[in-house]
Design an enzyme around this catalytic site. Sequence first.
Site, PDB file in Angstrom:
ATOM      1  N   ALA A  96       0.820  -1.218   0.000  1.00  0.00           N
ATOM      2  CA  ALA A  96       0.000   0.000   0.000  1.00  0.00           C
ATOM      3  C   ALA A  96       0.853   1.267   0.000  1.00  0.00           C
ATOM      4  O   ALA A  96       0.389   2.331  -0.358  1.00  0.00           O
ATOM      5  CB  ALA A  96      -0.910  -0.007   1.216  1.00  0.00           C
ATOM      6  N   LYS A  97       2.088   1.152   0.443  1.00  0.00           N
ATOM      7  CA  LYS A  97       3.048   2.267   0.463  1.00  0.00           C
ATOM      8  C   LYS A  97       2.437   3.511   1.105  1.00  0.00           C
ATOM      9  O   LYS A  97       2.520   4.612   0.567  1.00  0.00           O
ATOM     10  CB  LYS A  97       3.580   2.529  -0.951  1.00  0.00           C
ATOM     11  CG  LYS A  97       4.261   1.266  -1.528  1.00  0.00           C
ATOM     12  CD  LYS A  97       5.041   1.502  -2.774  1.00  0.00           C
ATOM     13  CE  LYS A  97       5.814   0.282  -3.217  1.00  0.00           C
ATOM     14  NZ  LYS A  97       4.997  -0.843  -3.727  1.00  0.00           N
ATOM     15  N   ARG A  98       1.849   3.320   2.286  1.00  0.00           N
ATOM     16  CA  ARG A  98       1.215   4.412   2.990  1.00  0.00           C
ATOM     17  C   ARG A  98       2.215   5.176   3.868  1.00  0.00           C
ATOM     18  O   ARG A  98       3.340   4.731   4.072  1.00  0.00           O
ATOM     19  CB  ARG A  98       0.075   3.879   3.865  1.00  0.00           C
ATOM     20  CG  ARG A  98      -1.033   3.175   3.091  1.00  0.00           C
ATOM     21  CD  ARG A  98      -1.762   4.111   2.151  1.00  0.00           C
ATOM     22  NE  ARG A  98      -3.024   3.558   1.677  1.00  0.00           N
ATOM     23  CZ  ARG A  98      -3.227   3.007   0.477  1.00  0.00           C
ATOM     24  NH1 ARG A  98      -2.250   2.939  -0.402  1.00  0.00           N
ATOM     25  NH2 ARG A  98      -4.425   2.553   0.145  1.00  0.00           N
TER      26      ARG A  98
END
Lengths: 275, 275
Positions: free
Chosen positions: B95-97
């Site tokens: 998700a690379k949040r």
Amino acid sequence: MTTQQLIDQIQQKKSFLAVGLDVDLTKIPQHLLELEDPIFEFNKAIIDATHDLAVAYKPNVAFYEAYGLKGWTSLQKTINYINSTYPDIFTIADAKRGDIGNTSAMYAKAFFEDLNFDSITVAPYMGKDSVEPFLAFKSKHTIMLALTSNEGAFDFQTLNLNGKELYKQVLEISKNWKNSENLMYVVGATKAEYFTEIRKIVPDSFLLVPGVGAQGGSLAEVCKYGMNANVGLLINSSRAIIYASNGTDFADKARTEALKMQQEMEQIMSLKFNV
Amino acid sequence: MTTQQLIDQIQQKKSFLAVGLDVDLTKIPQHLLELEDPIFEFNKAIIDATHDLAVAYKPNVAFYEAYGLKGWTSLQKTINYINSTYPDIFTIADAKRGDIGNTSAMYAKAFFEDLNFDSITVAPYMGKDSVEPFLAFKSKHTIMLALTSNEGAFDFQTLNLNGKELYKQVLEISKNWKNSENLMYVVGATKAEYFTEIRKIVPDSFLLVPGVGAQGGSLAEVCKYGMNANVGLLINSSRAIIYASNGTDFADKARTEALKMQQEMEQIMSLKFNV
């Protein structure tokens, strides 16, 4: 929405206020919880009460994702409501996305096409090919993190790289990317003294400025160092406006707070531009 | 899932393969499009065909978000299916949040609690307080971008800071964060020669390695420089496995590709550990 349309709206409303729709079910008035979609009803009331004072709304996507499918439904209804009822308003999906090219293209499709936001926030760490898929959309805007409003901004963003801090490298390097005229940047209000340096690198770009209010940044200071001939700022306020009251008067109180900010902005604009 | 459980699974399966579930409706077998939830049916077939060869599944969240509510439903059904049918499998929400603290806490809630993933990928740019809310979850893992597999990795990640590149700073500084034992890192296979340096900084951490296969990275090279005493690697393959065929035999062909990788991994492990 084109940049010129955003500038026109700012001139017309004498406001450069973005209202952050960071909706937390534990903080909204409890009487709304009986409704079928409390988040949407809350947003709708806030938007109706402030649409003539704000030029942008910025839902933070995390707050919707945290409620799963229901949250996504609320987000979708909120953006549809703004686009259909107040089409002149600039919309920002605060999502801080960024991935390899084909994946960023999927995020761009999700937020620009399916949800039809005017803009999205993105993270710079993965570089050019992680951001250009967003920039490829006409009349859409990509708002890249430069110098954020939190403490962690000093962990990496201000590290000195060959005599120049990382956030300055981010600003300079990204200016050379394809369709970089569609770039805006996030710069936190808590770091007002940095705006002078930032404006040397990106004099014309719009800056989205979180951190006024709850996080302690000063509107006057930000404007002093960060405003350009087109204003060039979108000042975000979330909690101070949307949670001004948690009673049945929440929308009225939100308007009161938004009005205070709009009036301060009008005064700053009149001093700066003699209008 | 604890790190030890992941290590046990790797030893038992003689595999450190993660299968990337980056499902694009234009690329899956067209006969699935007639079903009510083609994405979930595709994933289910791939998972059933490869679960004894892979130790992890990694849905890239962008591909689900791009389909709106339907996509989120497919993601939810996919993670529920893995957790209920193959509970030993390690799950990664790609998700690379990353956002300010209270917002990252909302993302952590969404992916760790509501969806019940074992891990999530995050971006480092906003620093410590944007990552620590993820690290606070027990038996959950936070996989931070260090050196990615794309071209844009050279825009900022390898910028030199007094003789030390940004990605090395990210590794070193993050080691001091609270609950940093829950940290893993993304390091692209396309940069195998960098693994020696990376292992000097994080000898014990698990590294999630994209870029083998379609993006050109070599499994043998990555293992030569990146493997530690617990293997310490999760090698991701997406397109080469899930799109091995777009006919009705797609699951069988996916198994064939996964088996090739597992066998190569088994051989590497036997040479390295004499097992």
